[in-house]
Write an enzyme that holds these catalytic residues in place. Structure first.
Site, PDB file in Angstrom:
ATOM      1  N   GLU A 165      -6.327 -10.664  -1.215  1.00  0.00           N
ATOM      2  CA  GLU A 165      -7.143 -10.444  -0.005  1.00  0.00           C
ATOM      3  C   GLU A 165      -8.618 -10.345  -0.368  1.00  0.00           C
ATOM      4  OE1 GLU A 165      -5.632  -7.103   2.256  1.00  0.00           O
ATOM      5  OE2 GLU A 165      -3.563  -7.642   1.849  1.00  0.00           O
ATOM      6  N   ASN A 170       2.117  -5.246  -3.149  1.00  0.00           N
ATOM      7  CA  ASN A 170       0.713  -5.551  -2.856  1.00  0.00           C
ATOM      8  C   ASN A 170      -0.060  -4.257  -2.592  1.00  0.00           C
ATOM      9  OD1 ASN A 170      -1.230  -7.726  -2.223  1.00  0.00           O
ATOM     10  ND2 ASN A 170      -1.172  -6.928  -0.124  1.00  0.00           N
ATOM     11  N   ASP A 216     -12.380 -10.113  -0.820  1.00  0.00           N
ATOM     12  CA  ASP A 216     -13.681 -10.175  -0.157  1.00  0.00           C
ATOM     13  C   ASP A 216     -14.620  -9.217  -0.886  1.00  0.00           C
ATOM     14  OD1 ASP A 216     -12.697  -7.749   0.921  1.00  0.00           O
ATOM     15  OD2 ASP A 216     -12.425  -8.586   2.914  1.00  0.00           O
ATOM     16  N   HIS A 263     -10.486  -5.889  -2.243  1.00  0.00           N
ATOM     17  CA  HIS A 263     -11.568  -5.674  -1.267  1.00  0.00           C
ATOM     18  C   HIS A 263     -12.667  -4.886  -1.986  1.00  0.00           C
ATOM     19  CE1 HIS A 263      -9.162  -7.126   2.032  1.00  0.00           C
ATOM     20  NE2 HIS A 263      -8.184  -6.294   1.721  1.00  0.00           N
ATOM     21  N   GLU A 315       0.797  -1.240   0.000  1.00  0.00           N
ATOM     22  CA  GLU A 315       0.000   0.000   0.000  1.00  0.00           C
ATOM     23  C   GLU A 315       0.828   1.287   0.000  1.00  0.00           C
ATOM     24  OE1 GLU A 315      -2.713  -0.370   3.296  1.00  0.00           O
ATOM     25  OE2 GLU A 315      -3.515  -2.269   2.568  1.00  0.00           O
TER      26      GLU A 315
HETATM   27  O1  9MR Z   1      -7.705  -8.045   8.398  1.00  0.00           O
HETATM   28  C1  9MR Z   1      -6.787  -7.248   9.096  1.00  0.00           C
HETATM   29  C2  9MR Z   1      -7.400  -6.718  10.365  1.00  0.00           C
HETATM   30  O2  9MR Z   1      -7.585  -7.788  11.263  1.00  0.00           O
HETATM   31  C3  9MR Z   1      -6.522  -5.660  10.966  1.00  0.00           C
HETATM   32  O3  9MR Z   1      -7.178  -5.065  12.074  1.00  0.00           O
HETATM   33  C4  9MR Z   1      -6.201  -4.606   9.946  1.00  0.00           C
HETATM   34  C5  9MR Z   1      -5.287  -3.553  10.509  1.00  0.00           C
HETATM   35  O4  9MR Z   1      -4.838  -2.665   9.555  1.00  0.00           O
HETATM   36  O5  9MR Z   1      -5.565  -5.210   8.852  1.00  0.00           O
HETATM   37  C6  9MR Z   1      -6.398  -6.104   8.197  1.00  0.00           C
HETATM   38  O6  9MR Z   1      -5.769  -6.613   7.045  1.00  0.00           O
HETATM   39  C7  9MR Z   1      -5.434  -5.656   6.057  1.00  0.00           C
HETATM   40  C8  9MR Z   1      -4.230  -6.156   5.308  1.00  0.00           C
HETATM   41  O7  9MR Z   1      -3.186  -6.404   6.197  1.00  0.00           O
HETATM   42  C9  9MR Z   1      -3.791  -5.187   4.241  1.00  0.00           C
HETATM   43  N1  9MR Z   1      -4.863  -4.852   3.361  1.00  0.00           N
HETATM   44  C10 9MR Z   1      -6.075  -4.415   3.994  1.00  0.00           C
HETATM   45  C11 9MR Z   1      -6.527  -5.452   5.011  1.00  0.00           C
HETATM   46  C12 9MR Z   1      -7.855  -5.052   5.573  1.00  0.00           C
HETATM   47  O8  9MR Z   1      -7.722  -3.855   6.279  1.00  0.00           O
END
Ligand code: 9MR
Length: 445
Positions: A279, A213, A281, A250, A171
């Site tokens: 990722e 990513n 969803d 997402h 990101e």
């Molecule tokens: O799913 C993850 C969640 O449990 C955490 O609280 C969050 C914190 O930033 O991160 C989520 O996973 C993220 C991933 O690491 C990177 N892309 C976005 C995902 C959803 O926020």
């Protein structure tokens, strides 16, 4: 082992007939090859991982260490998925809570379970502006750069040999129309921080694939997609070690699955990197959600270098966005309609896309008429009638018009495909003060 291709048969017949034909073909081939009929059949896969494996792909999920005592969760995870991502446990805050003191207990729990169960592991994530440990959040400049490189060496070194692919940098670009890098403490250490991270990861674990990513990079026409594409192209040109690009995927009503998704994936793949949905969803329910899941699966399967799909959790209730019910199993562990659509798509006759495109092509570029603020360029393709031409416009230039091809994009890299008018097409570009001739490359599809 003899593998019998049954896909053309299944394409013409009903599914149950096709299954029977597959089994019959298997037996016949077994006789010819002198092997037992117990060899691997190419019958439809009955789980996501088995169906994906038919075309050499994986199907993965994110796992949370805190849920590993839930037997329903683990049963589904073990049965359906063969690529595992730690949802949070390999991130910077989890693995280096105090400077120089690493903690791999939760990450190891997930990685060891995966490996013991013959699954592979995607590492997530070595360098990110978010989920930094507090000691790192307050750092800047060369001290932070050193800390980041030490972190990568420590974490990728610990997991050396166990990781299929690392999200090395996560990101790093702004949302919206700027196409700029995200302003973060890591970015402020210098624009070369991303390539420095990739080089450090390569030396720590030379056999892991190294990925960039990001999210909101799915629509080919978005500035962020173009910006990441340009970075990857530059990295490949300069020999920065990058092997893959992860598309988080997402999706929700404000950020729907784009209709040009396969174009995005293919254009990145054409740079010489693997692409992965990392990722996935999709908020929603019922047929609409299921159709979107199918579309994403289809887009990946249309691209030979799309090596696999990972969903961001097992059941809806496990999701970071649980109220969106965005996953393939409901909160009771039942398969949703979206699951059936994905499984069916993975099992679809022509979904494997293992046939390389026939032939190759070349494109010539000729600048023709020009006016004060605009000019025309004509492209001539030879070698095939089924082509995709990427046009790289100069900085400041933008598309006014096109003819004899379908052209998408307005600035940066444009994509042209045939629209039934042969192999010569043209565009008009606004100069934006830049009269340089665009360049182009052709791919046979
Ligand atoms: O799913 C993850 C969640 O449990 C955490 O609280 C969050 C914190 O930033 O991160 C989520 O996973 C993220 C991933 O690491 C990177 N892309 C976005 C995902 C959803 O926020």
């Amino acid at each position: 082992m003899t593998r019998v291709r049954v896909r053309p048969v299944r394409a013409r017949l009903g599914r149950s007939t096709a299954r029977f034909a597959a089994a019959a073909a298997m037996l016949v081939a077994g006789c010819f090859a002198g092997v037992s009929a117990a060899g691997p059949a190419l019958a439809d896969g009955s789980t996501l991982q088995a169906a994906a494996a038919e075309s050499g792909r994986y199907f993965g999920t994110a796992i949370a260490a805190g849920r590993m005592s839930d037997s329903q969760y683990m049963t589904i995870a073990n049965r359906e998925f063969n690529m595992i991502t730690a949802e949070n446990e390999m991130k910077m805050d989890a693995t280096e809570p105090s400077r120089g003191q690493f903690n791999f207990s939760a990450g190891d729990q997930i990685a060891n379970w995966a490996i013991q169960n013959n699954k592979r592991v995607r590492g997530h994530a070595l360098a990110w502006h978010s989920q930094q440990p507090s000691w790192m959040q307050s750092m800047e400049g060369s001290a932070l750069r050193t800390a980041m490189l030490n972190h990568i060496a420590g974490v990728a070194g610990h997991y050396k040999g166990k990781i299929y692919a690392w999200d090395v940098v996560n990101e790093a670009f702004e949302d919206g129309s700027s196409g700029a890098r995200r302003n973060s403490n890591l970015q402020r250490t210098g624009n070369d921080w991303i390539e420095a991270a990739f080089r450090a990861a390569r030396s720590a674990d030379p056999n892991a694939k190294l990925c960039y990513n990001d999210y909101n990079t799915d629509n080919w026409n978005h500035a962020k997609t173009q910006a990441v594409y340009n970075m990857v192209r530059d990295f490949k040109a300069r020999g920065v070690p990058i092997d893959c690009v992860g598309f988080q995927a997402h999706f929700n009503s404000g950020n729907p699955v784009p209709s040009n998704y396969h174009v995005t994936l293919q254009n990145f793949a054409d740079l010489g990197v693997d692409v992965q949905i990392t990722e996935l969803d999709i908020a929603g329910s019922g047929t609409s959600q299921a159709e979107q899941f199918r579309g994403v699966t289809q887009a990946c399967m249309a691209v030979t270098r799309c090596t696999g799909i990972t969903v961001w959790g097992v059941r809806d209730t496990d999701s970071w966005r649980a109220s969106d019910t965005p996953l393939l199993f409901d909160g009771s562990g039942n398969k949703k309609l979206a699951y059936s659509y994905v499984l069916d798509q993975l099992n679809t006759a022509d979904g494997g896309s293992t046939t390389p495109p026939a032939g190759s092509c070349t494109v010539t570029v000729a600048k023709t008429e020009s006016w004060g603020d605009r000019f025309n360029t004509v492209f001539t393709v030879s070698g095939t009638n089924n082509w995709r031409v990427l046009i790289r416009t100069g900085s400041g230039q933008s598309l006014q018009n096109s003819w004899n091809a379908t052209v998408s994009g307005t600035s940066g890299t444009l994509t042209a495909t045939p629209n039934g008018n042969g192999n010569q097409f043209g565009i008009t570009l606004y100069t934006g003060g830049n009269t340089s001739t665009p360049t182009a490359s052709c791919t046979a599809v």
